[in-house]
Scaffold this motif. Structure first.
Motif, PDB file in Angstrom:
ATOM      1  N   ASN A 138       0.770  -1.407  -0.229  1.00  0.00           N
ATOM      2  CA  ASN A 138       0.547   0.112   0.020  1.00  0.00           C
ATOM      3  C   ASN A 138       1.040   1.366   0.011  1.00  0.00           C
ATOM      4  O   ASN A 138       1.593   1.356   0.736  1.00  0.00           O
ATOM      5  N   VAL A 139       0.969   2.501  -1.141  1.00  0.00           N
ATOM      6  CA  VAL A 139       1.723   3.372  -1.382  1.00  0.00           C
ATOM      7  C   VAL A 139       1.209   4.260  -0.374  1.00  0.00           C
ATOM      8  O   VAL A 139       2.059   5.004   0.489  1.00  0.00           O
ATOM      9  N   ASP A 140      -0.206   4.596   0.247  1.00  0.00           N
ATOM     10  CA  ASP A 140      -0.154   5.225   1.441  1.00  0.00           C
ATOM     11  C   ASP A 140      -0.055   5.249   2.726  1.00  0.00           C
ATOM     12  O   ASP A 140       0.677   5.580   3.080  1.00  0.00           O
ATOM     13  N   LEU A 141       0.195   3.787   3.361  1.00  0.00           N
ATOM     14  CA  LEU A 141       0.764   3.724   4.039  1.00  0.00           C
ATOM     15  C   LEU A 141       1.915   3.888   4.530  1.00  0.00           C
ATOM     16  O   LEU A 141       3.018   4.026   5.413  1.00  0.00           O
ATOM     17  N   LEU A 142       2.532   3.483   3.553  1.00  0.00           N
ATOM     18  CA  LEU A 142       4.285   3.740   3.306  1.00  0.00           C
ATOM     19  C   LEU A 142       4.797   4.992   3.218  1.00  0.00           C
ATOM     20  O   LEU A 142       5.801   5.838   3.514  1.00  0.00           O
ATOM     21  N   GLY A 143       3.740   5.885   2.483  1.00  0.00           N
ATOM     22  CA  GLY A 143       3.960   7.323   2.455  1.00  0.00           C
ATOM     23  C   GLY A 143       4.025   7.501   3.961  1.00  0.00           C
ATOM     24  O   GLY A 143       4.795   9.118   4.307  1.00  0.00           O
ATOM     25  N   ASP A 192      -6.218  -0.879   3.947  1.00  0.00           N
ATOM     26  CA  ASP A 192      -6.995  -2.356   4.387  1.00  0.00           C
ATOM     27  C   ASP A 192      -6.509  -2.297   5.681  1.00  0.00           C
ATOM     28  O   ASP A 192      -5.095  -2.018   5.760  1.00  0.00           O
ATOM     29  N   GLY A 193      -7.610  -2.418   6.361  1.00  0.00           N
ATOM     30  CA  GLY A 193      -7.273  -3.093   8.000  1.00  0.00           C
ATOM     31  C   GLY A 193      -5.729  -4.344   8.504  1.00  0.00           C
ATOM     32  O   GLY A 193      -5.708  -3.578   8.704  1.00  0.00           O
ATOM     33  N   GLY A 194      -6.303  -4.806   7.394  1.00  0.00           N
ATOM     34  CA  GLY A 194      -5.293  -5.750   7.626  1.00  0.00           C
ATOM     35  C   GLY A 194      -3.806  -6.010   7.495  1.00  0.00           C
ATOM     36  O   GLY A 194      -2.480  -5.803   8.131  1.00  0.00           O
ATOM     37  N   GLU A 195      -2.986  -4.550   6.541  1.00  0.00           N
ATOM     38  CA  GLU A 195      -1.793  -3.899   5.716  1.00  0.00           C
ATOM     39  C   GLU A 195      -1.765  -3.387   7.271  1.00  0.00           C
ATOM     40  O   GLU A 195      -0.549  -3.545   8.039  1.00  0.00           O
TER      41      GLU A 195
END
Length: 1337
Positions: A616-621, A643-646
Motif C-alpha cells: 500500500n502506497v498510502d501506508l508507506l507514505g 485496508d485494515g490488515g495492512e
C-alpha cells in the motif's frame, strides 16, 4: 486373649463380595460397600459401612480391598476421605446411585431405558479405569474429564436425579464458598447445557451439533499422520500433500513434502512411522466451504519414461508426473463425523494415463469421485481436527503435535491474525506457459528453473522452500511434461528472503528443453529467460495475483547477467504501458544479444504474506513521512482508507509514526485532530473480530514501547473538544467513533502522563488533574442536555463506553472526586430516558475494580439503590435491574469473604482493627441494600405470577441478601421500622411469601443445591423473626394471633416440605445433605417446640387450630424430632383441661386429622408406640389427668392400629380384607360416636362394593346412613346428598334394563325417591349383618 488394635494405614476399603454375617457382632455387607476400618484383630476388621454409620461390626480381612484415604481427626472422631482424584470419586458415587435405579428399571420392565442406563454405566466404568490408570496425557485427561461430566449430568437428568453444578473447570461447586447468585447462574447454565444435549440426542445429530462450541473457536487445525504409502513406482518420488477447494479449483495451503525412496520408505529413515503434519490457520470461512479435499500430487524423480530400459544412457533426475490421490475431508473438518488419530483412511492413487495429463487437471477429475482400479496402491492416513492456535494445540495435544510435527501454513493470513505471528513469506506459483517448438521437429520438454538473485545477479542461497517439512534450496526445477506446447504446472513454492534484502532481490526463471538421452540433454542450453522484481519503484511489494512475464531470448551470458536485463520491463503490462506512453523501447547497445520471445508466454502468480512488507502506497507514505513532510496531512487522511490488515501488520510502526509526528509538532496543533482520528481508526480496527487478538499487542505496545510523554495533553484536549461539540448539538459521528475507542485512548493518556511524571518528577500534576476533571465535567454537561436527536445518541454512547476507562483513570485520579463525578454523570441524565443503558452502564461499573474501592462504592450505591428501588417497584426494565442487583450482591459477597479471610489471618488488636476498617464497611453496604431493597424485592416476588420468568431471579436476589445479613443486620432492620403495625405487616408478608415459596418452589425439583441453600437462608430468617415475635408480639395481656398463627404454619410447612424428607432419598444424597446442611427438620422442630411453650396462657387460642399442623410435624419419620415434639400434644391437652376440665376439642381434632394424615401415607408402628409411651409418661406427673389421658391414648392408639391396617390392605387384591378393615373402622367410629367419620367410611364401603359390582350391598350400605336420621323432614334434607352420590349407580341400573340382578337397585331407587316413613324397618334384614367386627392383622 488378643486385643483389638487401632489400624494406622488400613482405614478405607471396598467389599469384594457379599457378607451376611453369622452372629450379632458381624457387620452385614454387600458387594461394593465402602467401609471405614477402625480396628483389626487376627484376620478380622472392626468398623462400619459408610452407608450406615450408626451400625458397627466385624468383618473378614479377606473380604476387603484396601484403598488409599486421608484421615481427618475431629476430636476423638475420625473422618476419612478417599485419596482418589475427585472425578473418580464422583464416578463411583454416581454409579452406586444409578445402579439402584437400574435394577428398578429392570423390575418395572422398562427395557429401553434399562439398556440406555446400562450403556452409560459401562462407559463411565471404562472412563473410570482410564482415569485410574494414570497414563493419560494432560490433553486427553482434560478431554476425558469434560466427557465424563457431560455423561454424568446427562444421565442424572434423564434419570430425574439432582442437577450437579460445576465451575468452568468441571469441579463441583461448594455452596459454602460460592455466592447464592453464582449458584443460581451455574444452575441455569447447567440446565441449559443439558437441555441442549438432550435435544441433540433427540435429533440424532450429536456428532455434528456437539462440535458447535469447538467450531466457534477462531482457529482450527487438521492433524495428518501418513501411516504408509504403497505404490509401485520404482524410482524416487516426491509427495506434495495440501488442502484443495474444488469450488475455487485451487490449493488453500502450502504443500507438505515427503521425499520417498525407491525402496518404499522415506528417504530420511528417521521419519519412518513419524510422518506427521498439522495444517494450521483454518478459519470459520474455511469450515463453511462447500467441499474440502486432502490432495497429494505424486512426482517421480528419474527417467523421462518409465518404460525405457537402461540399454542406453538415459537422463536422470527429471521430475515427472506420476499420479494424484484425493480424499473428501469435508465431514471431518465440519465435525459431522468423529475424527480420531487412531483411525486409518485409505486414499487410492489415480495414475497418469497420458502425457497431456497435467497433475492439476487430474485433481479436478479425481474429485468428481469416479471409481478407479487402484490395485491396492495408495496412502494410509489418520486425520484429527484440533482446535485453538498452534501454541494451544501443542499444549493440549503434546503427543500429537511435537517438535517433529511439520507445520503447514495456510496460503495467506488466517481470519484472525495472532499477535507475534511474524511472517515474511512470498508464495510463488508457476501457473502455465506456451512455448514454440522452434527448430525442433516435436514440441519441447520444458523445464523451468527458479532462483532468487540480488541486483548483481548472484544467486541467493537456500531461500526457496518447495514444501513444508523439506530443507530449503537455492533453486527449484519444475515438473517436465512430455512434448506439450501448452504447459500447466500450478506448482507452488515459498520464497523466504530476509526483509532487508527484499528491495534488491528479483526472481529469475530460466527455460530449458530436457531430452531423454543423457548425451543430448547435456548439450541443451537455456533457450529463454524471464524475471520479476520483488519490490516496485514506489517502495511497495510486488502485488498479489497473476503476472504475465516477458520472455527474453539471446546470448546465455546476457541472459544470466543481471546488469543486462534488470532495467528492462519484466511484465507485458509494463511493456504495454511504455508503448502507450510513447516511450521508445528496443534492445540495443549494451543490451545487444537479447530479444523478446514473442511466440512464447509464461504466467506466474504471487501472494505476499508478510507482516513487514506492504503493498500500500498510502501506508508507506505515512511510515516514511519525514521524506515528504509536505504530504503529511494528506497521508494522515489516507490512512483511514488503507485496508485494515495492512495497518495491523505494521501496527507498531504506524503508532510510532503517529506519535513521532505528534511529539515533533508539539508546539502546534495543526496535526492533533488528524493524529487523534488516525489513532481512533487504528483502535477501531483492533475491535474488529478479525484482529481482536491484537488487543494484547496494543496493550504491550502501550506499556513497553510507547514513549510520547506529551501525548496526554493533546489527546485530552481533542477528546474534550469532541464532547463539547456534541453537547452543542453538532454532528457526532466522530464522537461515536471516539467513544468506541475511548478505553485505549485513555490507556495512552494514562501511560503518557505516567512517563511524564517519571521524567519530570511529578510536575504539572494539578494541570493534568484539572484537564481530566474538565473532560468529565464536559461529559456531565452532555448528560445534562435535553436528550433529543444526536445528543441522545451521544448520551447513549457515553453510558456504554465511559465505564471502560474508569480502571485506568482510578490509578491516577482521586477516588472521592471520581466518585462525585460519576454520581453527577448519572444524576444529570433525565430519569425517564435511556433507562436500560443507564442500568447497563452501572452494571459495568459495578463489575469493574473501581467498585471495590470503599469510597467509590459508597457514592455509587447512594446513586444506584434509589434507581433500583423505584424501577423494581414500578416493574420497569426488570431484567436489567436484576442483573445490576445481582452484580452488586456478588461484589459484596466476594468483598466480605476477602475481609473475613484477612481477618482470620490476624489476631488480637490487629484483628479488631481490621474488622473495624474493612469488614464493617462491607457490612455497612450490605445494610444499605437490606434497608432499601429487601422489602421491595419481597413485595415484587409476591406480586409476580408463579410462572413469571423473572420470579426465580428475584428469589435468588432475596436469598443472596438474606445470606449476607448477620444478627446485627436483622436487629438493625427490625429497629428501623418506625411503627409496630408496619413491622407486623412486613412479618406477615414475609411469612406468607416464605410459605408460598416452600409449597410452590420457583426452582426445578432437581436443583437440589439451590433449594437447600434457599432453605438454609429461610431457616435462619425464620429463627431470627421468631425472636422478634417473642420480644415484640407476645405479652401477658395481648397476642397477635394471626401473626403467630402464620409463623407456626410457615414453620410446619418448612419442616414437612419434600426437599427435607431425607428418608425418601438415596443413601448418597442423604449423606451429602447431612454433611453439608445437617437435618434442618430437627432445628426448626426445636424452634416450634420452644415457641409453643413461650405462648404461656395464650396457647388455648391455638387449640384446635394448631392440632393438625403439629400432628403433621410429629408424623415426620425422624426419631429425635418425634421425641421432642410429641409432648406438645400433652401440653395442649393440659391447657384445654385446665380451662374447661376436658380436652374434647383437642380430641375431636386429632382424631379427625389423624385419619386423613394416615390415609395420606404418614404414620407407622414406631409412631404409635412413641405416641403411647411419651403421652403416658407425661400423664404420670398429673394425677388429675391420668385416667382421661389413658383413655385418650388408648383411643388414639386403637384408631392408629385400625388406620394402619386399613392403609396396608387397601391395595390388596383380596376384597374381604379391604372390606373387613373398613367395617372395623366403621364400627370403631360408631362406638366412639364420631358421626362424621362414621358416615365418611360408609361411603368408602359403598365405593368398595361398587368397584366389585356388588350393587345390592352398595345400596344397603347407603341406607345405613338413613338409620342415623330422625324424622321425615330431617330424612329428606339429610339424604339428598346421599341420593345424589349414588344417582349414577341407579342410572347404571336403568341403562342395563330390568334384568333379574338389577331389580334390587330399581326397587331401592324407587324407595330413594319416595322415602316412606317405615324405611328403618327395612334395615332389620339387611345383609350388613354378615359383616361382624373383624380385625385384620
Amino acid at each position: 486373649m488378643a486385643l483389638w488394635l487401632p489400624t494406622k494405614k488400613e482405614k478405607y476399603g471396598v467389599a469384594l463380595w457379599n457378607f451376611s454375617g453369622t452372629n450379632e457382632h458381624h457387620l452385614p455387607l454387600q458387594i461394593g460397600d465402602t467401609v471405614h476400618i477402625l480396628q483389626a484383630l487376627e484376620g478380622w476388621y472392626r468398623g462400619y459401612s459408610l452407608r450406615n454409620r450408626a451400625t458397627w461390626g466385624t468383618f473378614p480381612v479377606a473380604l476387603i480391598h484396601l484403598k488409599g484415604a486421608h484421615v481427618k481427626q475431629k476430636g476423638a472422631e475420625e473422618n476419612i476421605v478417599s485419596a482418589e482424584m475427585p472425578m473418580v470419586q464422583e464416578i463411583t458415587t454416581t454409579l452406586r446411585e444409578w445402579a439402584t435405579i437400574w435394577k428398578q428399571l429392570y423390575v418395572m420392565g422398562q427395557k429401553e431405558r434399562y439398556g440406555q442406563v446400562r450403556r452409560m454405566m459401562c462407559e463411565l466404568m471404562e472412563r473410570r479405569s482410564q482415569l485410574l490408570s494414570g497414563t493419560l496425557p494432560k490433553d486427553e485427561l482434560l478431554e476425558l474429564k469434560k466427557e465424563v461430566t457431560s455423561k454424568i449430568d446427562y444421565g442424572n437428568k434423564i434419570l430425574e436425579l439432582d442437577l450437579v453444578v460445576r465451575d468452568e473447570n468441571g469441579n463441583i461447586l461448594d455452596p459454602d464458598r460460592t455466592s447464592v447468585i453464582s449458584l443460581f447462574q451455574a444452575h441455569k447454565q447447567a440446565t441449559s447445557m443439558i437441555s441442549e444435549r438432550i435435544q441433540e440426542e433427540m435429533c440424532s445429530q450429536y456428532s455434528e451439533l456437539g462440535c458447535n462450541a469447538r467450531l466457534a473457536s477462531p482457529s482450527h487445525n487438521l492433524y495428518l499422520c501418513v501411516r504408509n504409502f504403497v505404490c509401485n513406482i520404482g524410482e524416487e518420488a516426491q509427495l506434495f500433500t495440501a488442502l484443495y477447494d474444488p469450488g475455487q479449483q485451487k490449493m488453500i495451503s502450502e504443500n507438505y513434502l515427503i521425499r520417498w525412496a525407491s525402496t518404499g520408505v522415506p528417504q530420511d529413515i528417521e521419519l519412518l512411522n513419524n510422518l506427521k503434519a498439522i495444517f494450521t490457520d483454518l478459519g470459520s470461512m474455511d469450515l463453511k466451504r462447500e467441499r474440502l479435499f486432502l490432495v497429494c500430487q505424486i512426482v517421480r524423480v528419474g527417467r523421462m519414461d518409465l518404460k525405457e530400459t537402461y540399454t542406453r544412457k538415459l537422463s536422470t533426475g527429471l521430475r515427472r508426473p506420476f499420479g494424484v490421490s484425493v480424499m473428501d475431508i469435508t465431514d471431518i473438518v465440519k465435525g459431522k463425523c468423529e475424527s480420531d488419530e487412531d483411525k486409518q483412511y485409505f486414499i487410492p492413487v489415480h495414475l497418469v494415463a497420458a502425457e497431456n495429463d497435467f497433475l492439476h487437471n487430474m485433481i479436478k477429475k479425481a474429485v468428481e469421485g469416479k471409481e478407479i482400479s487402484h490395485k491396492g496402491q495408495g496412502f494410509w492416513v489418520s486425520l484429527k481436527m484440533l482446535w485453538g492456535d498452534l501454541n494451544q494445540v501443542r499444549k493440549d495435544h503434546p503427543h500429537l503435535v511435537d517438535r517433529s510435527t511439520v507445520v503447514v501454513r495456510k496460503l495467506g493470513f488466517p481470519e484472525i491474525i495472532m499477535p507475534g505471528d511474524i511472517r515474511s513469506d512470498i508464495y510463488l506459483t508457476l501457473v502455465q506457459g506456451e512455448f514454440d517448438k522452434g527448430n525442433k521437429k516435436t514440441q519441447k520438454n520444458v523445464e523451468v528453473t527458479v532462483c532468487v538473485c540480488d541486483e548483481t545477479g548472484n544467486m541467493m542461497q537456500n531461500v526457496i522452500f518447495p514444501g513444508a517439512g523439506d530443507k530449503p534450496s537455492s533453486e527449484y526445477r519444475s515438473v517436465v511434461y512430455y512434448q506439450q506446447r501448452q504447459q500447466r504446472w500450478m506448482e507452488t513454492m515459498k520464497i523466504a528472503v530476509p526483509i532487508e534484502d527484499v528491495h534488491r532481490t528479483h526472481l529469475r526463471f530460466t527455460f530449458r528443453h530436457r531430452s531423454s538421452s543423457d548425451s543430448k540433454d547435456k548439450n541443451e542450453r537455456i533457450f529463454s529467460m524471464a524475471f520479476v522484481k520483488l519490490m516496485r519503484p514506489d517502495g511497495t511489494t510486488l502485488h498479489d495475483g497473476e503476472h504475465d512475464l516477458i520472455l527474453y531470448k539471446g546470448d546465455i551470458r546476457k541472459l544470466e547477467d543481471a546488469s543486462s536485463y534488470l532495467n528492462l520491463p519484466f511484465t507485458r503490462s509494463l511493456l504495454e504501458s511504455k508503448t502507450l506512453s510513447g516511450s521508445s523501447f528496443r534492445v540495443s547497445g549494451g543490451m545487444a544479444g537479447m530479444g523478446i520471445s514473442s511466440r512464447d508466454s509464461f504466467q506466474i502468480s504471487t501472494l505476499v504474506c508478510s507482516t513487514k512488507l506492504t503493498q500500500n502506497v498510502d501506508l508507506l507514505g505515512l511510515l516514511k513521512w519525514r521524506s515528504k513532510p509536505n504530504l503529511l496531512a494528506g497521508n494522515l487522511q489516507k490512512l483511514m482508507k488503507v485496508d485494515g490488515g495492512e495497518v495491523i501488520k505494521f501496527l507498531q510502526d504506524t503508532l510510532d509514526a503517529l506519535f513521532s509526528i505528534m511529539m515533533e509538532n508539539a508546539a502546534t496543533d495543526v496535526y492533533d485532530t488528524l493524529i487523534f482520528d488516525a489513532l481512533v481508526f487504528i483502535v477501531g480496527l483492533i475491535a474488529d473480530r478479525k484482529f481482536h487478538h491484537f488487543n494484547a499487542v496494543l496493550e504491550a505496545y502501550i506499556q513497553q514501547h510507547f514513549s510520547a510523554t506529551l501525548a496526554y495533553k493533546k489527546l485530552i484536549s481533542v477528546l474534550t473538544q469532541y464532547v463539547d461539540s456534541a453537547r452543542r448539538g453538532e454532528p457526532c459521528d466522530a464522537l461515536l467513533r471516539t467513544f468506541k475507542a475511548l478505553e485505549y485512548i485513555f490507556k495512552f493518556i494514562v501511560r503518557s502522563r505516567h512517563l511524564f511524571a517519571q521524567l519530570y518528577e511529578g510536575k504539572e500534576k494539578e494541570e493534568f488533574q484539572a484537564s481530566l476533571q474538565q473532560f468529565f465535567l464536559t461529559v456531565n454537561q452532555l448528560m445534562k442536555s435535553t436528550p433529543e436527536g444526536t445528543i441522545m445518541v451521544s448520551q447513549g454512547a457515553a453510558l456504554k463506553y465511559l465505564p471502560s476507562i474508569l480502571e485506568d483513570v482510578f490509578q491516577i485520579f482521586d477516588s472521592s472526586v471520581l466518585g462525585c463525578l460519576l454520581q453527577d454523570f448519572f444524576e444529570n441524565l433525565s430519569p425517564l430516558h435511556l433507562l436500560k443503558q443507564k442500568l447497563q452502564s452501572l452494571t459495568d461499573i459495578v463489575n469493574s475494580k473501581i467498585f471495590q474501592s470503599y469510597v467509590c462504592r459508597e457514592m455509587l450505591l447512594h446513586t444506584t439503590i434509589p434507581i433500583l428501588r423505584e424501577l423494581i417497584e414500578k416493574g420497569e426494565e426488570e431484567e436489567a435491574c436484576i442483573e445490576l442487583l445481582s452484580s452488586i450482591l456478588e461484589v459484596l459477597y466476594k468483598a466480605q469473604k476477602r475481609a473475613e479471610e484477612r481477618l482470620t489471618r490476624r489476631s488480637g488488636e490487629e484483628r479488631q482493627h481490621r474488622e473495624d476498617s474493612e469488614l464493617r464497611k462491607v457490612k455497612g453496604h450490605v445494610q444499605m441494600i437490606m434497608e432499601q431493597l429487601l422489602r421491595t424485592v419481597i413485595r415484587r416476588v409476591i406480586v409476580l405470577d408463579q410462572e413469571h420468568d423473572l420470579r426465580s431471579h428475584y428469589v435468588a436476589c432475596m436469598a443472596a441478601i438474606l445470606n449476607q445479613m448477620d444478627e446485627a443486620h436483622y436487629s438493625s432492620y427490625i429497629q428501623a421500622f418506625s411503627a409496630r403495625p408496619d413491622l407486623m405487616d412486613f412479618l406477615m408478608e414475609t411469612f406468607i411469601l416464605f410459605k408460598d415459596l416452600i409449597g410452590k418452589t420457583v426452582y426445578p425439583s432437581d436443583w437440589m443445591v439451590m433449594n437447600m441453600v434457599q432453605n438454609r437462608e429461610f431457616l435462619r430468617a425464620i429463627n431470627q423473626f421468631a425472636d422478634i415475635l417473642t420480644q415484640m408480639f407476645l405479652s401477658s395481656s395481648s397476642l397477635e394471633l394471626q401473626l403467630w398463627n402464620n409463623y407456626f404454619h410457615l414453620a410446619v410447612a418448612f419442616l414437612t416440605q419434600d426437599s427435607l424428607q431425607l428418608e425418601n432419598f438415596s443413601q448418597a444424597k442423604r449423606t451429602t445433605i447431612l454433611a453439608k446442611y445437617g437435618d434442618m427438620r430437627a432445628t426448626i422442630g426445636a424452634a416450634i417446640r420452644d415457641m409453643w411453650y413461650n405462648l404461656g396462657h395464650h396457647k388455648i387460642q391455638f387449640i384446635p387450630g394448631m392440632v393438625g399442623p403439629i400432628l403433621e410435624m410429629t408424623l415426620v419419620p425422624e426419631l429425635e424430632l418425634r421425641k421432642s415434639t410429641i409432648p406438645i400434644f400433652f401440653d395442649m391437652m393440659l391447657c384445654e383441661y385446665q380451662l374447661t376440665k376436658t380436652f374434647g376439642m383437642f380430641e375431636d381434632e386429632i382424631l379427625h386429622k389423624l385419619d386423613s394424615e394416615v390415609e395420606g401415607g404418614r404414620g407407622d408402628e414406631q409412631y404409635k408406640q412413641l405416641f403411647q409411651s411419651i403421652l403416658l409418661s407425661c400423664c404420670r406427673n398429673h394425677p388429675e389427668l391420668a385416667k382421661p389421658s389413658e383413655n385418650f391414648v388408648a383411643l388414639v392408639t386403637g384408631l392408629l392400629e385400625r388406620l394402619l391396617d386399613y392403609r396396608t390392605v387397601m391395595n390388596d387384591e383380596n376384597k374381604t380384607y379391604s372390606m373387613s378393615c373398613t367395617v372395623n373402622l366403621l364400627n370403631f367410629y360408631k362406638e366412639i360416636d364420631r358421626r362424621a367419620m362414621y358416615i365418611r367410611y360408609l361411603y368408602k364401603l359403598k365405593d368398595l362394593h361398587v368397584s366389585y359390582e356388588n350393587y345390592t350391598e352398595a345400596a344397603y350400605t347407603l341406607l345405613l346412613h338413613a338409620r342415623l336420621l330422625k324424622g321425615e323432614s330431617q330424612l329428606t334434607v339429610s339424604v339428598q346428598p346421599m341420593c345424589v352420590s349414588y344417582a349414577s349407580l341407579c342410572q347404571t341400573a336403568r341403562l342395563r334394563g330390568s334384568t333379574q340382578e338389577n331389580r334390587p337397585l330399581l326397587l331401592l331407587n324407587r324407595l330413594g325417591q319416595r322415602w316412606i316413613p317405615n324405611v328403618p324397618g327395612l334395615l332389620s334384614g339387611t345383609r350388613m349383618a354378615q359383616f361382624s367386627t373383624v380385625r385384620v392383622r
